[in-house]
Design a protein around this motif. Structure first.
Motif, PDB file in Angstrom:
ATOM      1  N   LEU A  86      -0.705   1.113 -11.671  1.00  0.00           N
ATOM      2  CA  LEU A  86      -1.593   1.356 -10.760  1.00  0.00           C
ATOM      3  C   LEU A  86      -2.830   0.322 -10.879  1.00  0.00           C
ATOM      4  O   LEU A  86      -3.050  -0.361  -9.627  1.00  0.00           O
ATOM      5  CB  LEU A  86      -2.171   2.615 -11.000  1.00  0.00           C
ATOM      6  N   ALA A  87      -3.267  -0.189 -11.973  1.00  0.00           N
ATOM      7  CA  ALA A  87      -4.125  -1.261 -12.156  1.00  0.00           C
ATOM      8  C   ALA A  87      -3.898  -2.667 -11.306  1.00  0.00           C
ATOM      9  O   ALA A  87      -4.443  -3.349 -10.956  1.00  0.00           O
ATOM     10  CB  ALA A  87      -4.534  -1.256 -13.542  1.00  0.00           C
TER      11      ALA A  87
ATOM     12  N   THR B 190      -5.278  -9.381  -0.103  1.00  0.00           N
ATOM     13  CA  THR B 190      -6.273  -9.194   0.983  1.00  0.00           C
ATOM     14  C   THR B 190      -7.015 -10.677   1.177  1.00  0.00           C
ATOM     15  O   THR B 190      -7.304 -10.843   2.320  1.00  0.00           O
ATOM     16  CB  THR B 190      -7.185  -8.014   0.897  1.00  0.00           C
TER      17      THR B 190
ATOM     18  N   LEU C 271      -3.116  -6.164  -4.320  1.00  0.00           N
ATOM     19  CA  LEU C 271      -3.579  -5.856  -3.051  1.00  0.00           C
ATOM     20  C   LEU C 271      -4.967  -6.675  -2.879  1.00  0.00           C
ATOM     21  O   LEU C 271      -5.373  -6.874  -1.793  1.00  0.00           O
ATOM     22  CB  LEU C 271      -3.715  -4.359  -2.880  1.00  0.00           C
ATOM     23  N   LEU C 272      -5.925  -6.560  -3.844  1.00  0.00           N
ATOM     24  CA  LEU C 272      -6.983  -7.316  -3.756  1.00  0.00           C
ATOM     25  C   LEU C 272      -7.052  -8.992  -3.527  1.00  0.00           C
ATOM     26  O   LEU C 272      -7.481  -9.563  -2.598  1.00  0.00           O
ATOM     27  CB  LEU C 272      -8.151  -7.279  -4.880  1.00  0.00           C
TER      28      LEU C 272
ATOM     29  N   THR D 147      -1.309  -3.078  -9.216  1.00  0.00           N
ATOM     30  CA  THR D 147      -1.047  -2.899  -7.933  1.00  0.00           C
ATOM     31  C   THR D 147      -2.420  -2.977  -7.160  1.00  0.00           C
ATOM     32  O   THR D 147      -2.600  -3.808  -6.447  1.00  0.00           O
ATOM     33  CB  THR D 147      -0.462  -1.444  -7.651  1.00  0.00           C
ATOM     34  N   ALA D 148      -3.709  -2.410  -7.770  1.00  0.00           N
ATOM     35  CA  ALA D 148      -4.707  -2.545  -7.227  1.00  0.00           C
ATOM     36  C   ALA D 148      -5.331  -4.086  -7.261  1.00  0.00           C
ATOM     37  O   ALA D 148      -5.793  -4.517  -6.174  1.00  0.00           O
ATOM     38  CB  ALA D 148      -6.042  -1.649  -7.636  1.00  0.00           C
ATOM     39  N   LEU D 149      -5.237  -4.551  -8.224  1.00  0.00           N
ATOM     40  CA  LEU D 149      -5.312  -6.191  -8.344  1.00  0.00           C
ATOM     41  C   LEU D 149      -4.540  -6.958  -7.381  1.00  0.00           C
ATOM     42  O   LEU D 149      -5.078  -7.886  -6.712  1.00  0.00           O
ATOM     43  CB  LEU D 149      -5.120  -6.668  -9.947  1.00  0.00           C
TER      44      LEU D 149
ATOM     45  N   LEU E 107       1.204   6.625  -6.995  1.00  0.00           N
ATOM     46  CA  LEU E 107      -0.221   7.369  -7.446  1.00  0.00           C
ATOM     47  C   LEU E 107       0.151   8.894  -7.369  1.00  0.00           C
ATOM     48  O   LEU E 107      -0.176   9.550  -8.187  1.00  0.00           O
ATOM     49  CB  LEU E 107      -1.310   6.965  -6.546  1.00  0.00           C
TER      50      LEU E 107
ATOM     51  N   SER F  17      -0.802 -12.903  -5.563  1.00  0.00           N
ATOM     52  CA  SER F  17      -0.623 -11.596  -5.190  1.00  0.00           C
ATOM     53  C   SER F  17       0.789 -10.952  -5.210  1.00  0.00           C
ATOM     54  O   SER F  17       0.934  -9.871  -5.685  1.00  0.00           O
ATOM     55  CB  SER F  17      -1.606 -11.343  -3.948  1.00  0.00           C
TER      56      SER F  17
ATOM     57  N   PRO G 137       0.627  -1.144  -0.089  1.00  0.00           N
ATOM     58  CA  PRO G 137      -0.189   0.101   0.050  1.00  0.00           C
ATOM     59  C   PRO G 137       0.966   1.239   0.063  1.00  0.00           C
ATOM     60  O   PRO G 137       0.402   2.061  -0.631  1.00  0.00           O
ATOM     61  CB  PRO G 137      -0.816   0.030   1.243  1.00  0.00           C
TER      62      PRO G 137
ATOM     63  N   LEU H 251       1.920   2.000  -3.596  1.00  0.00           N
ATOM     64  CA  LEU H 251       0.857   2.188  -4.383  1.00  0.00           C
ATOM     65  C   LEU H 251       0.508   3.894  -4.014  1.00  0.00           C
ATOM     66  O   LEU H 251       0.232   4.755  -4.970  1.00  0.00           O
ATOM     67  CB  LEU H 251      -0.528   1.407  -4.123  1.00  0.00           C
TER      68      LEU H 251
END
Length: 293
Positions: free
Chosen positions: A88-89, A99, A95-96, A91-93, A22, A117, A15, A18
């Motif tokens: 960025l995309a 989690t 992190l999902l 990284t979001a995937l 960003l 991940s 995070p 990220l």
């Protein structure tokens, strides 16, 4: 079960990476241009991927400056836009997936999903590191990244530094989460070893099966008893008991001869006893015996 340290480290670093990536993507601070001839000395032009801002110490920052030299059309800027958005995309995937894989609210984490991940986050770090490094390489090249000629100077902006830091944190966090594959691989190997084979294994060309006949050889240790050969105790059956060692041969009985007649010395006592017994029997009659006289 406690959450592994590698997962905790990855969930902390990813995070942060990220957020830095960003910020570096959106802010117009990739390059600083200053030293213009016809403008005050304290005028600084901030160039980014999406906007250019003019700042002076006596006035506020003014964004939306016109691009007279074709800065946004430069190849490093256009490539950096696409790769930073892809980073960025990803990284979001990542992190999902992290989690769902770490699952701090449950006893057992999902090691395979956490490792996946980590791979996605590591790839996101590479996607952001490539454009930042490429842009920094052509930072002072006025033919690739247009800028006014000397005495105008160009310097590295804060957005480029944030992009570097964010990429490194994503690489470290992704690598840390990717280490979650180790317990999953170990468990898979153990299950594969314990599982019975589905079908018989084919014999390769180098595998040759030969049925050698058993040689008819006498045993190294023979069991003898009374000079006769007997089979091993295994062949006699379960009821037979195994003898330890080799039985010693029994010597034949020997005959002893005595030249002196031993019974001759025993005849006199026997005759004496015989006389006394006769005298006893005769004394049992009605006539008086000599011993009574």
């Amino acid at each position: 079960m406690r959450t592994p340290v590698v997962m905790i480290l990855g969930m902390v670093l990813a995070p942060c990476g990220l957020l830095l990536t960003l910020t570096g993507t959106l802010t117009p601070g990739w390059r600083l241009v200053k030293g213009f001839r016809d403008q005050p000395v304290d005028v600084v032009l901030y160039q980014g991927l999406w906007d250019m801002c003019r700042e002076q110490s006596s006035s506020e920052r003014q964004c939306g400056q016109p691009d007279d030299l074709g800065y946004f059309a430069a190849e490093p800027v256009r490539v950096a836009r696409g790769l930073m958005i892809a980073s960025l995309a990803a990284t979001a995937l990542g992190l999902l997936l992290a989690t769902v894989g770490v699952r701090c609210w449950q006893d057992e984490p999902h090691f395979a999903l956490a490792g996946l991940s980590g791979v996605v986050l590591f790839a996101a770090g590479l996607l952001s590191l490539i454009p930042v490094s490429w842009y920094n390489h052509f930072l002072a090249d006025r033919a690739v990244l247009p800028a006014q000629s000397s005495p105008v100077t160009v310097q590295v902006g804060y957005s480029l530094v944030l992009g570097y830091l964010g990429s490194c944190l994503l690489l470290l966090g992704g690598f840390s989460l990717a280490l979650s594959f180790a317990p999953w691989c170990a468990e898979r190997c153990r299950s594969c070893r314990k599982a019975p084979p589905g079908r018989a294994r084919r014999s390769s060309i180098s595998t040759v099966y030969i049925d050698w006949p058993e040689p008819a050889l006498t045993p190294a240790i023979k069991y003898y008893s009374d000079g006769q050969h007997r089979p091993r105790p295994v062949q006699l059956g379960a009821a037979s008991q195994r003898k330890a060692g080799f039985p010693m041969p029994r010597p034949p009985p020997k005959a002893y001869s005595n030249p002196v007649e031993v019974l001759d010395g025993e005849k006199a006592p026997e005759s004496h006893h015989g006389v006394s017994s006769r005298s006893t029997r005769s004394c049992g009659s009605a006539l008086p015996c000599d011993s009574d006289l």
